[in-house]
Structure formats: structure tokens, C-alpha cells
Design an enzyme around this catalytic site. Sequence first.
Site, PDB file in Angstrom:
ATOM      1  N   GLU A 174      38.145  17.567  56.639  1.00 16.77           N
ATOM      2  CA  GLU A 174      37.264  16.541  56.053  1.00 16.77           C
ATOM      3  C   GLU A 174      36.682  15.697  57.216  1.00 16.77           C
ATOM      4  O   GLU A 174      37.377  15.459  58.217  1.00 16.77           O
ATOM      5  CB  GLU A 174      38.147  15.670  55.152  1.00 16.77           C
ATOM      6  CG  GLU A 174      37.494  14.520  54.448  1.00 16.77           C
ATOM      7  CD  GLU A 174      38.525  13.726  53.602  1.00 16.77           C
ATOM      8  OE1 GLU A 174      39.750  13.933  53.761  1.00 16.77           O
ATOM      9  OE2 GLU A 174      38.078  12.908  52.784  1.00 16.77           O
ATOM     10  N   LYS A 201      32.649  14.817  47.357  1.00 23.39           N
ATOM     11  CA  LYS A 201      34.036  14.540  46.927  1.00 23.39           C
ATOM     12  C   LYS A 201      34.074  13.753  45.615  1.00 23.39           C
ATOM     13  O   LYS A 201      33.481  12.676  45.502  1.00 23.39           O
ATOM     14  CB  LYS A 201      34.758  13.766  48.028  1.00 23.39           C
ATOM     15  CG  LYS A 201      36.254  13.565  47.802  1.00 23.39           C
ATOM     16  CD  LYS A 201      36.888  12.924  49.036  1.00 23.39           C
ATOM     17  CE  LYS A 201      38.399  12.806  48.926  1.00 23.39           C
ATOM     18  NZ  LYS A 201      38.987  12.253  50.163  1.00 23.39           N
ATOM     19  N   CYS A 216      40.260  17.118  50.144  1.00 30.00           N
ATOM     20  CA  CYS A 216      41.480  16.328  50.286  1.00 30.00           C
ATOM     21  C   CYS A 216      42.056  15.831  48.945  1.00 30.00           C
ATOM     22  O   CYS A 216      42.587  16.606  48.195  1.00 30.00           O
ATOM     23  CB  CYS A 216      41.236  15.185  51.279  1.00 30.00           C
ATOM     24  SG  CYS A 216      42.788  14.615  52.026  1.00 30.00           S
ATOM     25  N   VAL A 262      47.209  11.952  54.473  1.00 28.91           N
ATOM     26  CA  VAL A 262      48.150  10.970  55.011  1.00 28.91           C
ATOM     27  C   VAL A 262      49.422  10.895  54.169  1.00 28.91           C
ATOM     28  O   VAL A 262      50.438  10.394  54.634  1.00 28.91           O
ATOM     29  CB  VAL A 262      47.506   9.566  55.138  1.00 28.91           C
ATOM     30  CG1 VAL A 262      46.432   9.569  56.218  1.00 28.91           C
ATOM     31  CG2 VAL A 262      46.917   9.097  53.812  1.00 28.91           C
TER      32      VAL A 262
HETATM   33  C1  ACM Z   1      42.199  11.823  51.566  1.00 29.14           C
HETATM   34  O1  ACM Z   1      41.675  12.126  50.510  1.00 29.14           O
HETATM   35  N1  ACM Z   1      41.546  11.886  52.702  1.00 29.14           N
HETATM   36  C2  ACM Z   1      43.588  11.387  51.624  1.00 29.14           C
END
Ligand code: ACM
Length: 262
Positions: free
Chosen positions: A38, A109, A142, A169
Site C-alpha cells: 500500500e 480502498k 490492507c 500494524v
Molecule cells: C491499514 O489499513 N493500512 C492498516
Amino acid sequence: MRTGFLQYDVVFGDKEANQKKILSLIGGDHFDLLVLPELALTGYFMPSRAKTGELAEEFATGETFEFFRNVARQHDGAIVFGFAERASDKVYNSAALACPDGTAYLYRKTHLFNLEKHWFDPGDTGFRVFEFRGARIGIMICFDWLFPESARTLMLRGADIICHPSNLVLPYCQDAMITRCLENRVFAITCNRTGMERQGGETLAFTGRSQVVGPRGEVLAGSDGTSEKLVLLDLDPAVARDKTVTPHNDLLGDRRNDSYCC
Ligand code: ACM
């Protein structure tokens, strides 16, 4: 199909340094489909929405696309990478599939994580599947992993391989993706980054452990939490089209829409 991921530590705000690193880590290796993290050239921990806008570029134009299109052409393979996307007054956390013939596809996203809600607008593309060299490629980014609907929607739209650029994370995603693959009988390539970023007094540590998972939940390849490396393997996307679980169970045929809420 030769596929895999490129795991590395992204230098915040330095697109040129990240481009150099990517070229040196890929070297001369051949791939058909390669997944990067990402926000692959910009880094993640934005100090403000204004900075995010400054680092962002429009889809399919600008230096980020020129760079990835060149890499795709030189290696004769497609690349999925995350980038900050500017589109009129909006800024999205997006990913693109750049093909060797110059074609590019876009995903924005859907599920923004934590402070991303200050930096980005929520994606409006929905989950999409693109065709490349006979493989049906879906993209999610992510934190989309936490919502089973993301991978399920991609599978229902025909995805064989889910490409999953990440900056993780939290410690749960890698295990969860095993279930996502098993419950959808798809391949998934989660490419996470390594390293740390600091803003103000806060530090984010990215967990690495990128992986390729198969339709039976098998981890086909993986990395540790810190290495910068290219990992490639051969897989047959058509394996993901067999949704048979037992002689009496089929993943698609046994779904009970009458029993589910939306
Ligand atoms: C994330 O979605 N970068 C934790």
C-alpha cells in the site's frame, strides 16, 4: 503464472529513493504478476490531509504511473501497487494494476483504517476483478481484510487471485487471510511493508510477514517481519475455480442467501 510480492521499507515522502530501491530489489527476475505494498512510493504516516494531497497523483498519469508502466514493460509482467490518488477535490488511498502493454486498472480502498479517515476520502469504486493472462485478479487494500465481505465479493465476482497491498500494524491479518482464502477458495498475495514511521510523538511499526496463501489455506510462501525481498513462485490460477469441498459440498452451490442478512 509466476507471481509474488516485493516486501520493503518505504522511505516516507521520497518517491525517487523508493523507485531506486524497487528496481534494485527486483533485479532481472521475471514475473507475470507482482504485488507491492500500500502507498508504495509515498509512505503511510501522513502529517496532514494537505501533505497527502501534495504526495497524491492522478490515476494513470504522472511519475508514479510512468515508473510502474516502465517496470511492467521491462519485466513483461503486471504490477499491483498502492498509491495516493488525487481526483478533483478528493484524495483516495488507491491501488492500481499496471500491465506491460500500458493498460492500468484502479481500485479505491473501501475501509479506511484509523487516522486514514483524516487523510483520505472513502473509496467509491467497489471491489473489482480484472483479467490478465487468463487469471482473474481482484484487489483489496490492507484493512479491507477485516471485513469478510471484501474477499467474498471479489470471489463472487470471479477472482482467482486477490492482490492485497498492505501497510499492516495490527498482528491479525496474516492469520485471517488464511481463512479468507479457505472460505473463498482463492489465492491471496498480501504484500506488507517493513520499517517504522514517526509523526509527532507517535510511531507506527509495520509488521512485514508478507505471504502468498492458496485456496486450501496453505501458506505457499512467506517472509519474516524485517527483510526487504522479492519472493516469487509459480501458481495455477485455475485451481481457484474448483469450489468443491466434499462430494456433497460446493462453496458456491451451498450458499444459503435466504438465511443471510444482506
Ligand atoms: C491499514 O489499513 N493500512 C492498516
